[in-house]
Design an enzyme around this catalytic site. Sequence first.
Site, PDB file in Angstrom:
ATOM      1  N   TYR A 151     -19.541 -32.871  51.752  1.00  0.00           N
ATOM      2  CA  TYR A 151     -19.801 -31.924  52.846  1.00  0.00           C
ATOM      3  C   TYR A 151     -18.830 -30.751  52.766  1.00  0.00           C
ATOM      4  CZ  TYR A 151     -19.684 -29.949  57.552  1.00  0.00           C
ATOM      5  OH  TYR A 151     -19.688 -29.079  58.620  1.00  0.00           O
ATOM      6  N   SER A 188     -16.306 -24.815  57.872  1.00  0.00           N
ATOM      7  CA  SER A 188     -15.730 -25.995  58.506  1.00  0.00           C
ATOM      8  C   SER A 188     -14.261 -26.157  58.133  1.00  0.00           C
ATOM      9  CB  SER A 188     -16.513 -27.238  58.049  1.00  0.00           C
ATOM     10  OG  SER A 188     -15.831 -28.428  58.383  1.00  0.00           O
TER      11      SER A 188
END
Length: 348
Positions: free
Chosen positions: A152, A127
């Site tokens: 995350y 990501s």
Amino acid sequence: MKVLVTGCAGFIGMHTCLRLLTRGDDVIGLDNLNDYYDVRLKEDRLAQLRQFGKFSFDKLDITDQASVAAIFERENIEGVIHLAAQAGVRYSLKNPLAYIQSNLVGFTNILEECRHHQIKHLVFASSSSVYGANTAIPFSVSQNVDHPVSLYAATKKAGELIAHSYSHLYSLPVTCLRFFTVYGPWGRPDMSPYLFASAILEGRSIDVFNHGKMQRDFTYIGDIVEGVVRVLDRPARPNASFDTAAPDPSTSYAPYRVYNIGNHQPVELMTFIETIENALGRKAVKNMLPMQPGDVVATYAETSELREAIGFTPSTPLHVGVGKFVDWYVAYHESKKLNLLSRNKLHD
């Protein structure tokens, strides 16, 4: 090729499976169909895939090591596209253990089976959030990403590191793809395009964080999938000129690579909202809010390495991609209303 796609009922997972199936690959899909968001949307995505005879589905959680091992034992898998993960930056503040379990324990289970079964190539969804506190833009895969600002992001960075160790120890070809703000038809309800479209059509206000002073490298799902599949077809190889005295984080002496996959064109949040307004033909009521914990002000992908490797970089214009998303959103929700009316008439 026989390809295992984890997270197949997810947004990127469904589109990736469709792309593989339409070119003739056999696809084994895994998903736990959790309730992080509406399970009906995930089931409707699966319905798109079940139209293909070369698609098979197993409902399981990748944290279940025995079940994951059984899939690899049963199937002669050649390539793996690992998209399953606990997603969402803000949700990681509320439920951190879900991220540790799925993004670290679950991913390690996948890596273990890949090395035991001599998988030809593992493509892993990382990501843009790994860039964290970096302010040097565009974000380059040659930059260090040691300052994540959300759990995350930290789990995605950790996943890259764990993947490198497996690549080094077992000569497992691994490519990590850092996705930049993916949008398009069948998108996630917790992402801004879906949230904005829903609120605008229902006359509710939309939350605009950091008072709109944000930029995102919005990337259309079709471009993402094209990049994923092209990368799958080109297994990572060792870099013979890798300099251990000045290591580049994007490459390695092991068969390991990292690429950004983004549109290379950051868009102001207010411009993005205006594009959705234009596609819907309605104005949004805006609720201006401060910056949220875990967010970053801007994302911007440097994609020259991806272009050199696979001859492709995302390029779908924002108005085109948003138009396709809005067309799908309106048609999908209209069909849901019609189905609900039909069921109610049956019960009357």
